[in-house]
Design a protein around this motif. Structure first.
Motif, short mmCIF file in Angstrom:
data_model
loop_
_atom_site.label_atom_id
_atom_site.label_comp_id
_atom_site.label_asym_id
_atom_site.label_seq_id
_atom_site.Cartn_x
_atom_site.Cartn_y
_atom_site.Cartn_z
N ARG A 1 13.75 -4.09 14.48
CA ARG A 1 13.96 -3.03 13.86
C ARG A 1 12.29 -2.52 13.90
O ARG A 1 11.63 -2.74 13.25
CB ARG A 1 14.59 -2.91 12.63
CG ARG A 1 16.05 -3.53 12.51
CD ARG A 1 16.82 -3.01 11.50
NE ARG A 1 16.24 -4.13 10.50
CZ ARG A 1 16.13 -3.76 9.04
NH1 ARG A 1 16.59 -2.63 8.52
NH2 ARG A 1 15.78 -4.92 8.16
N GLU A 2 12.05 -1.44 14.68
CA GLU A 2 10.82 -0.86 15.07
C GLU A 2 10.17 -0.58 13.78
O GLU A 2 10.48 0.34 12.91
CB GLU A 2 10.76 0.10 16.02
CG GLU A 2 9.29 0.45 16.47
CD GLU A 2 8.81 -0.52 17.13
OE1 GLU A 2 7.23 -0.74 16.98
OE2 GLU A 2 9.22 -1.46 17.72
N GLY A 3 8.90 -1.35 13.27
CA GLY A 3 8.23 -0.91 12.04
C GLY A 3 8.87 -1.38 10.89
O GLY A 3 8.18 -1.24 9.67
N VAL A 4 9.88 -2.22 10.92
CA VAL A 4 10.92 -2.29 9.76
C VAL A 4 10.64 -4.00 9.50
O VAL A 4 10.52 -4.47 8.67
CB VAL A 4 12.23 -2.08 9.97
CG1 VAL A 4 12.84 -2.67 8.58
CG2 VAL A 4 12.38 -0.41 9.90
N ASN B 1 -3.90 1.29 16.21
CA ASN B 1 -3.58 2.46 15.52
C ASN B 1 -2.49 2.12 14.19
O ASN B 1 -2.24 2.98 13.26
CB ASN B 1 -2.92 3.57 16.52
CG ASN B 1 -3.88 4.00 17.35
OD1 ASN B 1 -5.03 3.76 17.23
ND2 ASN B 1 -3.44 4.26 18.41
N LYS B 2 -1.90 1.29 14.17
CA LYS B 2 -0.64 0.79 13.49
C LYS B 2 -0.63 -0.52 12.91
O LYS B 2 -0.90 -0.48 11.45
CB LYS B 2 0.69 0.93 14.25
CG LYS B 2 1.53 1.91 14.42
CD LYS B 2 3.04 1.59 14.84
CE LYS B 2 3.67 3.03 15.17
NZ LYS B 2 4.92 2.71 16.11
N ILE B 3 -0.66 -1.68 13.30
CA ILE B 3 -0.73 -2.76 12.89
C ILE B 3 -1.95 -3.17 12.15
O ILE B 3 -1.80 -3.58 10.87
CB ILE B 3 -0.36 -4.08 13.81
CG1 ILE B 3 1.17 -3.80 14.46
CG2 ILE B 3 -0.40 -5.45 13.40
CD1 ILE B 3 1.32 -4.59 15.64
N ILE B 4 -3.14 -3.23 12.56
CA ILE B 4 -4.15 -3.74 12.13
C ILE B 4 -4.59 -2.77 10.50
O ILE B 4 -4.61 -3.20 9.50
CB ILE B 4 -5.52 -3.66 12.76
CG1 ILE B 4 -5.53 -4.81 13.68
CG2 ILE B 4 -6.68 -4.23 11.93
CD1 ILE B 4 -6.22 -4.69 15.21
N PRO B 5 -4.49 -1.52 10.55
CA PRO B 5 -4.55 -0.64 9.49
C PRO B 5 -3.70 -0.87 8.41
O PRO B 5 -3.79 -0.91 7.23
CB PRO B 5 -4.49 1.00 9.90
CG PRO B 5 -4.97 0.79 11.50
CD PRO B 5 -4.28 -0.48 11.75
N LEU B 6 -2.53 -1.02 9.03
CA LEU B 6 -1.29 -1.20 7.84
C LEU B 6 -1.59 -2.72 7.21
O LEU B 6 -1.49 -2.65 5.86
CB LEU B 6 0.24 -1.65 8.66
CG LEU B 6 1.52 -1.68 7.97
CD1 LEU B 6 1.49 -0.37 7.20
CD2 LEU B 6 2.46 -2.20 8.94
N TYR B 7 -2.07 -3.82 7.82
CA TYR B 7 -2.37 -5.00 7.20
C TYR B 7 -3.32 -4.75 6.22
O TYR B 7 -3.00 -5.58 4.91
CB TYR B 7 -2.96 -5.83 8.31
CG TYR B 7 -3.31 -7.36 7.60
CD1 TYR B 7 -2.32 -8.55 7.31
CD2 TYR B 7 -4.51 -7.89 7.23
CE1 TYR B 7 -2.78 -9.59 6.83
CE2 TYR B 7 -4.72 -8.67 6.76
CZ TYR B 7 -3.81 -9.60 6.34
OH TYR B 7 -4.05 -10.96 5.99
#
Length: 547
Positions: free
Chosen positions: A469-472, A503-509
């Motif tokens: 589930r993308e991004g979930v 753009n997504k994973i590293i900043p989110l962490y």
């Protein structure tokens, strides 16, 4: 069939099954496996035990295992073959003979009792016994020997030797399950017994595990006949019952012709397999039963308890502890001290060219920028065993090892077996999977990683699209790979991989700890029970054995 079972058989699973596989990853101490096929067979045996199924495994006792993975004096890959001795196996006092290349070879049977590792009982076969001459003894020395004659001899020992050992034990299975085509000589042994292909088909089922050419073995039919692969069945009769008229005999095609039903190991792989073998006339139906891994064995109990009790702080603290345990291994092997606060990406599986272990560093400049970023630091670990005679895969491994020397936040680990695999899955933040699209049949390592709060970042292949589930609960690397040249596919897949990381994973962490924790929790919750092997072994009974 419960002669070897130390547990009461559940009525739901009372049909007796013999599960033939070249490799089983049951326990770190029993080194008779190489990779995914063995890990899958190990989980199958554990869940058969958990559900009290009437199933017995039949495998091989490899004297030297697959190989021991070490480092040479320059720290490059060193392949070592060391003899193993297992004092915990039970000698069944049964020796049968098989005919290989016109010669009688003796096969001894040993038992891994079900209570030893909490698995269904497992019979292991060895030719490395005093009754045989040296050449015959070498048949069960090395898993996937590079010599064609030895490889075919191994398949005869597994298929024919295994069937005869069961007979000697007074075990008459209602179903013979071929986990890959290696044990196909067993079907010809049954044909000799029943003299009727329909009687054979009633009893045989087949799992195909890969679209890769190397996993769909082919040999000259005359060579196989000379080796004794078809037993007493004359060549013309072999051609008649399999419909194989060509000089090359495909074990997969033979298995599809001699089974009542077959399965691919994910929904995508089921489609790929049906397409691959669509020209094969009179083949059995190919369905899909998605692979799975055994939760009891793989999951960290404290992590699961924290999730069940909604203890977010405890869950995050436990994950950090698991990272520290992995980093102790990193420090021990490489002298590099990793930080549990830093995002850790793990690429760990069998080193094979199509799995693209080096995709992450395809654009070297962009890769350097990523690993030298001070604001958003990352750590990367690579691990996995190349096939010991695959120079291309070994070169990729050594190339990554060489590159890692220049960076204190990159580690390449050796000794990729069950214990190291466990540490990596428990300690990873991101579990990276980068195969060429449609070439990964399943990719089960991501399942046991997800069970331990590692977030999957994968090409949309194998099991991943059924779970994601993308991004979930995970992330997908978009690919336009089908139909493109390999060079263009790698370039695009690398670009998409780096985009999603940067753009997504590293900043989110680093910037949204709560959302990161939610994804981690969803990863664990969603993978259980859908990808626990209890579901898988139940489906084998309902969709294959009882079909």
């Amino acid at each position: 069939m419960s002669l070897l079972h130390k547990y009461e058989i559940d009525k739901l699973y009372s049909k007796s099954v013999a599960y033939f596989s070249m490799e089983f990853a049951i326990h770190q101490a029993l080194k008779i496996y190489s990779g995914g096929l063995g890990f899958l067979a190990g989980s199958h045996m554990r869940s058969a035990y958990d559900l009290k199924q009437n199933l017995i495994g039949v495998g091989m006792l490899w004297s030297y295992g697959y190989y021991d993975q070490g480092r040479d004096e320059d720290r490059y890959l060193k392949i070592e073959f060391r003899r193993k001795r297992y004092y915990f196996l039970e000698d069944l006092n049964i020796t049968v003979s098989v005919d290989i290349n016109g010669k009688k070879v003796f096969v001894r049977a040993y038992l891994v009792p079900s209570e030893l590792f909490n698995c269904a009982p497992l019979i292991l076969l060895s030719t490395d016994i005093p009754e045989n001459d040296y050449l015959s003894r070498t048949i069960t020395h090395k898993l996937y020997d590079s010599n064609s004659e030895t490889r075919v001899a191994q398949e005869i020992v597994l298929g024919v030797g295994g069937t005869r050992v069961l007979e000697e034990l007074g075990i008459n299975p209602e179903i013979y399950h071929m986990n890959e085509g290696h044990s196909l000589p067993m079907a010809f042994e049954l044909y000799q017994k029943f003299k009727d292909i329909n009687e054979v088909k009633k009893r045989v089922v087949f799992t195909t595990h890969t679209p890769e050419k190397a996993g769909n073995e082919e040999h000259k039919i005359t060579f196989l006949s000379k080796m004794g692969f078809f037993g007493q069945t004359p060549l013309e009769e072999v051609r008649k019952i399999t419909g194989i008229k060509k000089e090359k005999f495909s074990l997969t095609v033979g298995a599809l012709k001699m089974s009542k039903i077959a399965n691919g190991v994910s929904k995508i792989h089921g489609d790929v397999a049906n397409d691959m073998w669509k020209e094969v006339e009179n083949r059995c139906k190919i369905i899909s039963i998605t692979n799975a891994q055994n939760r009891r064995y793989w999951v960290d109990k404290s992590l699961l308890r924290a999730l069940d009790e909604h203890e977010d702080f405890e869950l995050a603290a436990r994950k950090k502890h698991l990272k520290r345990m992995l980093f102790d291994e990193v420090a021990n092997q490489t002298g590099k001290m990793f930080d549990p606060e830093i995002l850790t990406i793990v690429w760990a599986r069998r080193f094979a060219e199509y799995k693209r272990p080096g995709l992450l560093k395809y654009d070297l400049q962009r890769f350097e920028n990523l690993i030298n970023n001070q604001k958003y630091p990352i750590q990367i670990i690579w691990a996995g065993k190349p096939y010991p005679f695959d120079s291309q895969a070994i070169n990729i491994f050594n190339e990554i090892t060489h590159m890692a020397r220049s960076h204190k936040n990159i580690a390449v680990l050796v000794g990729y077996e069950l214990d190291l695999s466990m540490k990596l899955k428990k300690g990873a933040d991101i579990w990276l999977n980068t195969p060429r699209v449609t070439r990964e049949a399943s990719g089960t390592s991501g399942m046991s990683a997800a069970m331990n709060g590692a977030i999957n970042l994968s090409i949309a292949d194998g099991w991943h699209p059924e779970f994601c589930r993308e991004g979930v609960n995970s992330f997908t690397i978009p690919t336009e790979g089908r139909g493109l040249s390999i060079e263009e596919q790698d370039r695009l897949d690398n670009k998409n991989l780096m985009d999603i990381l940067e753009n997504k994973i590293i900043p989110l962490y680093y910037d949204n700890k709560k959302e990161w924790l939610d994804i981690k929790k969803n990863s664990i919750s969603d993978v259980i029970p859908a990808f626990d092997s209890g579901r898988m072994v139940h489906e084998y009974y309902t969709l294959m054995y009882n079909a």
